[in-house]
Design a protein around this motif. Structure first.
Motif, PDB file in Angstrom:
ATOM      1  N   GLU A 158      10.287   6.559   1.355  1.00 12.49           N
ATOM      2  CA  GLU A 158       8.938   6.953   0.935  1.00 12.49           C
ATOM      3  C   GLU A 158       8.179   5.691   0.128  1.00 12.49           C
ATOM      4  N   LEU A 159       9.018   4.963  -0.331  1.00 13.58           N
ATOM      5  CA  LEU A 159       8.136   3.874  -1.157  1.00 13.58           C
ATOM      6  C   LEU A 159       9.303   2.446  -1.376  1.00 13.58           C
ATOM      7  N   ALA A 193       3.495  11.804  -9.819  1.00 13.16           N
ATOM      8  CA  ALA A 193       3.069  11.337  -8.603  1.00 13.16           C
ATOM      9  C   ALA A 193       4.021  11.722  -7.613  1.00 13.16           C
ATOM     10  N   VAL A 194       3.668  12.019  -6.340  1.00 13.26           N
ATOM     11  CA  VAL A 194       4.663  12.356  -5.230  1.00 13.26           C
ATOM     12  C   VAL A 194       4.261  11.451  -4.307  1.00 13.26           C
ATOM     13  N   TYR A 195       5.334  10.703  -3.869  1.00 13.54           N
ATOM     14  CA  TYR A 195       5.136   9.751  -2.889  1.00 13.54           C
ATOM     15  C   TYR A 195       5.412   9.930  -1.342  1.00 13.54           C
ATOM     16  N   GLU A 196       4.710   9.652  -0.552  1.00 12.49           N
ATOM     17  CA  GLU A 196       4.829   9.872   1.104  1.00 12.49           C
ATOM     18  C   GLU A 196       5.121   8.571   1.937  1.00 12.49           C
ATOM     19  N   THR A 245       0.664  -1.259  -0.018  1.00  9.02           N
ATOM     20  CA  THR A 245      -0.060   0.006   0.203  1.00  9.02           C
ATOM     21  C   THR A 245       0.911   1.169  -0.232  1.00  9.02           C
ATOM     22  N   SER A 246       0.588   1.949  -0.828  1.00  7.87           N
ATOM     23  CA  SER A 246       1.472   3.614  -1.081  1.00  7.87           C
ATOM     24  C   SER A 246       0.659   4.541  -0.990  1.00  7.87           C
ATOM     25  N   ASP A 300       7.886  12.983  -1.534  1.00  6.89           N
ATOM     26  CA  ASP A 300       7.327  14.175  -0.527  1.00  6.89           C
ATOM     27  C   ASP A 300       8.432  14.851   0.145  1.00  6.89           C
ATOM     28  N   LYS A 301       8.396  16.391   0.184  1.00  4.31           N
ATOM     29  CA  LYS A 301       9.208  17.205   0.842  1.00  4.31           C
ATOM     30  C   LYS A 301      10.630  17.291   0.247  1.00  4.31           C
TER      31      LYS A 301
END
Length: 226
Positions: free
Chosen positions: A185-186, A156-159, A133-134, A207-208
């Motif tokens: 993050e992923l 897409a920006v991954y958190e 789950t991302s 992210d960030k």
């Protein structure tokens, strides 16, 4: 009497101008709401088309020359659709996108949309079936052409992400080996992709990160007509 007549004429002119201004503002407000509703439906439909393997409709949400940049792909949307077809034909993973409510800014014929997305992948591993789950965001640059809104660019920006067992009581230690080579993050998604022979994109946005900041600057410039 002359002064009173002039004052009344000025008042009527002011009221008439105010009515026109309110009408224009109301019309602009309605057009803004209609644009946002159309864009929100477009963003949501992308997920349905991808998850249900409706490839022609998936391609239709992009303008010709539109691009998409995600964890495993960066390039023209046509190539993404073709690659997605191949992944689906393999049958080794079940994919599901779950969207939040998009935040949309509209300036004339251009718009920027940002939406939270949960990407759920069920895949088979040597030890059993797992769910990855991302949590990410899709940032879209959109444009209205010939009366229709479509995506010009999606990134897409991954958190963060996680992995869970489906048909076993716990994940084997092998699942957690080699995770340090991937961004936190992923990392589970990237490790699962590697096991399936899919490389993590070198342009993936986290992210960030400085790349994320640049992406937001590009969105502002897009609305400004750049």
């Amino acid at each position: 009497m002359k002064n009173i007549s002039m004052a009344l004429a000025a008042l009527f002119a002011f009221l008439a101008a105010s009515a026109v201004t309110r009408a224009d503002a109301s019309r602009e407000g309605i057009e803004d709401m209609m644009a946002k509703a159309e864009i929100a439906a477009l963003v949501n439909n992308w997920g349905f088309y991808r998850d249900q393997e409706r490839w022609g409709e998936l391609s239709s949400v992009f303008h010709p020359g539109g691009t998409i940049s995600i964890s495993w792909y960066d390039g023209p949307h046509e190539g993404f659709v073709e690659a997605s077809k191949m992944i689906a034909a393999n049958g080794s993973a079940l994919l599901k996108h779950q969207f939040g409510v998009p935040s949309i800014r509209v300036e004339g014929t251009r718009a920027v949309s940002e939406v939270n997305v949960v990407i759920m992948v069920r895949s088979s591993a040597p030890a059993g079936t797992v769910d990855t789950t991302s949590h990410a965001r899709f940032l879209d640059l959109l444009e209205r052409r010939d009366g229709s809104w479509k995506i010009q660019k999606r990134v897409a920006v991954y958190e963060k992400d996680r992995i869970d067992p489906v048909d076993m009581p716990a994940l084997p230690a092998a699942v957690f080996e080699g995770l340090d080579e991937f961004p936190k993050e992923l990392r589970f998604l990237a490790a699962s992709m590697k096991k399936a022979g899919i490389e993590l994109s070198k342009t993936v946005v986290l992210d960030k990160s400085p790349e994320a900041a640049t992406l937001y600057e590009e969105g502002d410039a897009w609305l400004g007509g750049a």
